[in-house]
Write a protein that holds these residues in place. Structure first.
Motif: not given
Ligand SMILES: C[S@@+](CC[C@H](N)C(=O)[O-])C[C@H]1O[C@@H](n2cnc3c(N)ncnc32)[C@H](O)[C@@H]1O
Length: 333
Positions: A18-19, A21, A29, A57, A81-82, A102-103, A118
């Motif tokens: 789920n991306r 929100r 959120y 993310c 976001d990645l 990447s964070i 989130v």
């Molecule tokens: C479940 S989604 C949540 C997205 C957003 N926060 C939402 O609630 O709609 C998790 C997100 O984390 C990102 N993600 C995963 N590993 C990451 C990293 N190392 N650095 C940045 N983003 C990352 C994924 O690409 C994905 O978009």
């Protein structure tokens, strides 16, 4: 696996997650954090220097795009976001910067009044390392809020680190809402945990969200004795003619009677996390809630006062069992 391999794993580069929100509403959120991000930004926004929100993310960046759509002067928004599949509305907002990266390695060149993550740490290898870095990017008085499933943090021998990490966070004065699985912290913080990231497992299976997630392995790095940690901030709850007030020690949540929809008490038990406490949850008419555990000063008095104002006897808190669920103590008539 290390962070680089993890980022190529099907669990992390997963289209089904789920991306999407938004800022508020059902899939949002406000709902998953338990507070509206713009409410948290309101005090700095009304000051001279404006306010900044960093969303780690950020997924498609819809929450940020909706915040940008409110056209508030002085609001700076950054999302990382990645996967760079951002919503077109997010990509075109003038006060919103979106970063594909990447964070675990990205770093900002400024501080933020609000930092959110989130449901992002579920897919990161060094979850505690990212948390420690992000806490240093807060402005004084700024808020960090991010979901962290403590069951996904393990020691290298395979044992869960749930209780250990929970205790270490508490000792560092960092909040953990076990029901929401949400880490919260106010103001910049140096978090020096005696744990070193040892690798991630992308085959851990689904976590509490129902989606496959990543377990993170840590090696203890220190033994011996340390100075006594500073006591965690004292919490308190009061109910009076103005409404309900929860003082978290470092920040205060308040709700006026007109905004209250109801209040319940429940007993929350997670054996593996050594959690067994009562929680008072106050639901607000616009869908948010305040919650406070029974270690807060005035907890029993607040429950009794709510029940008195409802005209019903207060529940026997000592007899409350986990199976009783959320027991009403006040409802709007
Ligand atoms: C479940 S989604 C949540 C997205 C957003 N926060 C939402 O609630 O709609 C998790 C997100 O984390 C990102 N993600 C995963 N590993 C990451 C990293 N190392 N650095 C940045 N983003 C990352 C994924 O690409 C994905 O978009």
């Amino acid at each position: 696996m290390d962070e680089e391999r993890l980022q190529r794993s099907a669990v992390v580069a997963n289209n089904a997650m789920n991306r999407e929100r938004g800022l508020d509403g059902v899939n949002s959120y406000a709902r998953d954090l338990g507070f509206h991000p713009l409410d948290r930004l309101e005090p700095p926004l009304s000051g001279q220097d404006g306010a900044a929100w960093l969303d780690l993310c950020c997924g498609r960046g819809r929450a940020l795009a909706q915040a940008a759509g409110q056209r508030r002067d002085g609001l700076t928004l950054v999302g990382v976001d990645l996967v760079g599949h951002f919503d077109p509305a997010a990509a075109s907002a003038p006060n919103l910067t979106l970063v594909t990266g990447s964070i675990t390695t990205w770093r900002p060149d400024r501080t933020f009044d609000l930092i959110t993550c989130v449901h992002g740490l579920h897919y990161v290898g060094d979850k505690l390392g990212v948390l420690a870095r992000a806490l240093t990017w807060l402005s004084p008085g700024g808020t960090f809020a991010g979901h962290l499933d403590l069951n996904s943090i393990r020691l290298l021998d395979g044992g869960p680190a749930t209780r250990l990490v929970r205790r270490l966070l508490r000792e560092a004065g960092i909040g953990y809402d076990a029901r929401r699985r949400l880490v919260t912290c106010t103001g910049p913080r140096e978090l020096d945990l005696p744990l070193a990231f040892a690798g991630a497992d992308d085959q851990a299976g689904p976590n509490y969200t129902g989606q496959p997630a990543v377990d993170s392995y840590y090696r203890p790095t220190r033994t011996g004795t340390r100075a006594e940690p500073a006591p965690s901030p004292r919490r308190a709850v009061t109910v009076d003619d103005t409404g309900v007030r929860v003082d978290h020690g470092t920040w205060v949540a308040e709700a006026a009677w007109a905004d209250l929809a109801g209040a319940t008490v429940s007993r929350f038990v997670v054996e593996v996390a050594d959690v067994d406490h009562l929680e008072l949850t106050v639901d607000l008419v616009y869908g948010h809630h305040l919650s406070v555990a029974d270690d807060a000063d005035g907890f029993a008095e607040a429950v009794a006062e709510l029940a008195r104002r409802w005209g019903r006897p207060a529940p026997d808190l000592a007899a409350l069992a986990p199976g009783d669920g959320h027991v009403d103590v006040w409802r709007r008539g």
